[in-house]
Design a protein around this motif. Structure first.
Motif, mmCIF file in Angstrom:
data_model
loop_
_atom_site.group_PDB
_atom_site.id
_atom_site.type_symbol
_atom_site.label_atom_id
_atom_site.label_comp_id
_atom_site.label_asym_id
_atom_site.label_seq_id
_atom_site.Cartn_x
_atom_site.Cartn_y
_atom_site.Cartn_z
ATOM 1 N N ILE A 147 153.794 12.848 -33.403
ATOM 2 C CA ILE A 147 154.279 12.882 -34.802
ATOM 3 C C ILE A 147 154.665 14.313 -35.185
ATOM 4 O O ILE A 147 155.703 14.555 -35.816
ATOM 5 C CB ILE A 147 153.210 12.306 -35.773
ATOM 6 C CG1 ILE A 147 152.867 10.849 -35.394
ATOM 7 C CG2 ILE A 147 153.673 12.403 -37.237
ATOM 8 C CD1 ILE A 147 154.029 9.877 -35.410
ATOM 9 N N ALA A 205 163.694 5.079 -37.438
ATOM 10 C CA ALA A 205 162.309 4.611 -37.547
ATOM 11 C C ALA A 205 161.414 5.217 -36.467
ATOM 12 O O ALA A 205 161.883 5.555 -35.377
ATOM 13 C CB ALA A 205 162.258 3.077 -37.438
ATOM 14 N N VAL A 206 160.131 5.323 -36.809
ATOM 15 C CA VAL A 206 159.073 5.671 -35.859
ATOM 16 C C VAL A 206 158.199 4.428 -35.731
ATOM 17 O O VAL A 206 157.798 3.837 -36.751
ATOM 18 C CB VAL A 206 158.223 6.857 -36.389
ATOM 19 C CG1 VAL A 206 157.039 7.123 -35.474
ATOM 20 C CG2 VAL A 206 159.094 8.102 -36.538
ATOM 21 N N VAL A 207 157.954 4.004 -34.493
ATOM 22 C CA VAL A 207 157.167 2.784 -34.268
ATOM 23 C C VAL A 207 155.966 3.127 -33.382
ATOM 24 O O VAL A 207 156.128 3.718 -32.313
ATOM 25 C CB VAL A 207 158.020 1.694 -33.567
ATOM 26 C CG1 VAL A 207 157.210 0.401 -33.422
ATOM 27 C CG2 VAL A 207 159.306 1.436 -34.318
ATOM 28 N N GLY A 218 148.419 4.017 -39.561
ATOM 29 C CA GLY A 218 149.833 3.951 -39.939
ATOM 30 C C GLY A 218 150.063 4.568 -41.310
ATOM 31 O O GLY A 218 151.052 5.274 -41.529
ATOM 32 N N VAL A 274 150.046 8.225 -40.882
ATOM 33 C CA VAL A 274 151.282 8.689 -40.244
ATOM 34 C C VAL A 274 152.425 8.669 -41.276
ATOM 35 O O VAL A 274 153.217 9.610 -41.369
ATOM 36 C CB VAL A 274 151.646 7.829 -39.010
ATOM 37 C CG1 VAL A 274 153.014 8.209 -38.459
ATOM 38 C CG2 VAL A 274 150.585 7.977 -37.921
ATOM 39 N N ARG A 275 152.462 7.594 -42.055
ATOM 40 C CA ARG A 275 153.495 7.501 -43.111
ATOM 41 C C ARG A 275 153.428 8.716 -44.040
ATOM 42 O O ARG A 275 154.440 9.342 -44.366
ATOM 43 C CB ARG A 275 153.259 6.204 -43.891
ATOM 44 C CG ARG A 275 154.159 5.881 -45.079
ATOM 45 C CD ARG A 275 155.574 5.536 -44.704
ATOM 46 N NE ARG A 275 156.438 6.700 -44.567
ATOM 47 C CZ ARG A 275 157.666 6.686 -44.069
ATOM 48 N NH1 ARG A 275 158.194 5.585 -43.625
ATOM 49 N NH2 ARG A 275 158.380 7.778 -43.984
ATOM 50 N N LEU A 292 154.753 11.789 -42.299
ATOM 51 C CA LEU A 292 156.224 11.778 -42.220
ATOM 52 C C LEU A 292 156.813 12.150 -43.587
ATOM 53 O O LEU A 292 157.741 12.961 -43.680
ATOM 54 C CB LEU A 292 156.735 10.400 -41.770
ATOM 55 C CG LEU A 292 156.380 9.972 -40.339
ATOM 56 C CD1 LEU A 292 156.814 8.522 -40.099
ATOM 57 C CD2 LEU A 292 157.039 10.883 -39.299
ATOM 58 N N TYR A 321 158.815 3.272 -40.878
ATOM 59 C CA TYR A 321 157.614 3.289 -40.026
ATOM 60 C C TYR A 321 157.189 1.850 -39.730
ATOM 61 O O TYR A 321 157.207 0.993 -40.624
ATOM 62 C CB TYR A 321 156.446 4.017 -40.713
ATOM 63 C CG TYR A 321 155.203 3.979 -39.843
ATOM 64 C CD1 TYR A 321 155.042 4.914 -38.819
ATOM 65 C CD2 TYR A 321 154.255 2.956 -39.975
ATOM 66 C CE1 TYR A 321 153.949 4.842 -37.970
ATOM 67 C CE2 TYR A 321 153.168 2.884 -39.127
ATOM 68 C CZ TYR A 321 153.021 3.829 -38.131
ATOM 69 O OH TYR A 321 151.953 3.754 -37.274
ATOM 70 N N THR A 344 155.061 -3.408 -41.202
ATOM 71 C CA THR A 344 155.872 -2.376 -41.868
ATOM 72 C C THR A 344 155.924 -2.646 -43.360
ATOM 73 O O THR A 344 155.720 -3.783 -43.800
ATOM 74 C CB THR A 344 157.305 -2.311 -41.279
ATOM 75 O OG1 THR A 344 158.010 -1.242 -41.903
ATOM 76 C CG2 THR A 344 158.068 -3.601 -41.436
ATOM 77 N N THR A 347 163.209 -1.634 -41.832
ATOM 78 C CA THR A 347 162.523 -1.342 -40.561
ATOM 79 C C THR A 347 162.127 -2.647 -39.871
ATOM 80 O O THR A 347 162.228 -2.763 -38.641
ATOM 81 C CB THR A 347 161.297 -0.442 -40.810
ATOM 82 O OG1 THR A 347 161.743 0.722 -41.507
ATOM 83 C CG2 THR A 347 160.629 -0.026 -39.517
#
Ligand code: UGA
Length: 417
Positions: free
Chosen positions: A88, A99-101, A111, A114-115, A118, A128, A154, A159
């Motif tokens: 990340i 997008a990041v998956v 998640g 992480v969101r 970002l 995401y 998501t 996404t």
């Protein structure tokens, strides 16, 4: 594996790894671990696959970044997310991404963190998703391309549509949900599969005490369509890189939120006891392990893989050595590091060579080569004909007829006919 499958679906994929040796092998068309069908899939799609050590090379032309790093357990039992965060952090300037998956198995709540990271890096326009993996080693390609379900977690419709589109051509339903739920589906699925295994192993123990036969019992239980026949095979317990780690991670996740997940903790405890019980039962037949020679047939956590992670064979070998036995091993694929307990064992190139002169044999992994052994011939080269069948692979009557004392898991001990 994810890369090869996405390439097979028609996407162009750049694989980035931090291990130079892995990248070198992949670039030269070899795969660094054993997975049936993967080599063929990579060579079939080689025009759409690139391998690199350089993260920016992988990210710069990409529309979507898949995070597939491992999340090993820390001493606390919590998942170590440092590799997820390293990826990340490397995306800070990737404003062009759609997008990041995250495919890695992560604790519920990751998640959302992480969101936030970002968003904090000025990437709030980048979507995401959590897209957990449900592939089993040995059949990973088939599981990816023909899954029971694809889970996509998501918060945004664009996404969801993008990840769904990436899976076009996959033969299975796509389930879209919120991010925490998708993260939980992964942990709960593995925990429930682990629960089935520990449950049947406990029933097996009660069978031993009461004279029932677990193979008959499990077969008939599995015929109830509400229960199903899968993951009801009694044995030495579950191993591998997933069930032990993920069940501990879910237990730690629950404990961290103040809830002791008692059922799962019992599942873990039963599994840890299973190989130790096998040693105790074998000892009751041999009297002592001191000065004995024990042959382990199969070492990997299941057949069809070279993976030794959390394999019950490690506990079995260590216990036998601690009790004064010599340990002789055979496995067709196992990758053994030169560390204890393996450094103190001897490895043989055939099952027959491993059992020669042994006082007992333990079937640890249900390889077809073990099933195919001529047991009368094996018994004649052993010092004592004793077999502990840790996977209920063999026919008890056949072993007794071949002159063996036979012990299985959850079935009656047979004495030589
Ligand atoms: C497992 C799951 O099956 C996959 O769905 C999941 O995606 C994967 O973990 C993961 O989280 O990545 P895997 O670890 O490759 O896959 O192996 P399994 O075939 O599930 O077997 C796990 C262990 O359970 C093995 O040691 C096996 O011997 C044991 N087992 C399995 C039993 O003792 N009894 C059974 O009835 C089934």
């Amino acid at each position: 594996m994810t890369a090869a499958c996405f390439a097979d679906l028609g996407h162009r994929v750049v694989v980035r790894d931090i291990q130079p040796e892995r990248i070198r092998l992949l670039q030269s068309g070899e795969i660094p671990f054993f997975e049936p069908g993967l080599g063929d899939l990579i060579s079939k799609n080689k025009d759409r696959l690139t391998f690199t050590l350089d993260v920016q090379e992988a990210v710069s032309g990409a529309e979507v970044v898949y995070v597939c790093v491992d999340t090993p357990p820390m001493a606390s039992g919590d998942a170590d997310l440092s590799r997820v965060w390293a990826v990340i952090d490397a995306l800070k300037d990737a404003t062009h991404l759609a997008a990041v998956v995250v495919k890695s198995t992560v604790p519920v709540g990751t998640g959302e963190r992480v969101r936030a990271a970002l968003d904090g890096a000025g990437l709030s326009h980048v979507g995401y998703a959590a897209n957990p993996e449900f592939t089993a080693e040995g059949k990973a390609v088939a599981d990816f391309l023909g899954p029971d379900r694809v889970v996509v977690g998501t918060a945004d419709a664009a996404t969801a549509a993008l990840v769904r589109e990436l899976h076009e051509g996959v033969d299975g339903p796509v389930e879209v949900m919120d991010v925490p739920s998708a993260e939980m589906v992964k942990l709960a699925s593995n925990a429930l599969l682990a629960t089935k295994i520990s449950f049947i192993n406990e029933i097996a123990t009660v069978c031993e005490a009461t004279g029932a036969d677990i193979e008959e019992v499990a077969k008939a239980i599995g015929m109830d369509h509400r229960l199903g026949p899968h993951f009801l095979k009694a044995g030495l317990g579950y191993g591998g890189s997933c069930f032990p780690k993920d069940s501990r991670a879910l237990s730690a996740l629950a404990s961290n939120s103040g809830y002791p997940f008692q059922l799962l903790n019992a599942v873990i405890q039963v599994n840890e006891l299973q190989p130790r019980r096998a040693i105790q039962r074998l000892k009751s037949v041999l009297g002592t392990f001191k000065g004995s020679r024990i042959a382990l047939l199969g070492l990997t956590f299941k057949p069809g893989t070279d993976d030794m992670r959390e394999a019950p064979s490690g506990i079995i070998a260590a216990r036998l050595l601690a009790e004064g036995a010599q340990v002789r091993c055979w496995d067709p694929l196992a990758r053994l590091a030169d560390v204890e307990p393996w450094a103190s064992t001897t490895r043989h190139s055939s099952p027959m060579e491993a059992v020669t002169g042994a006082d007992a044999v333990i079937v640890v992994t249900e390889w077809p080569e073990v099933k195919a052994i001529d047991w009368a011939a094996a018994g004649s080269v052993m010092r004592r004909a004793v077999c502990f069948d840790g996977r209920n692979l063999l026919d008890p009557q056949e072993l007794a007829a071949a002159g063996f004392t036979y012990m299985g898991v959850g079935r009656a001990t047979q004495t030589p006919a």
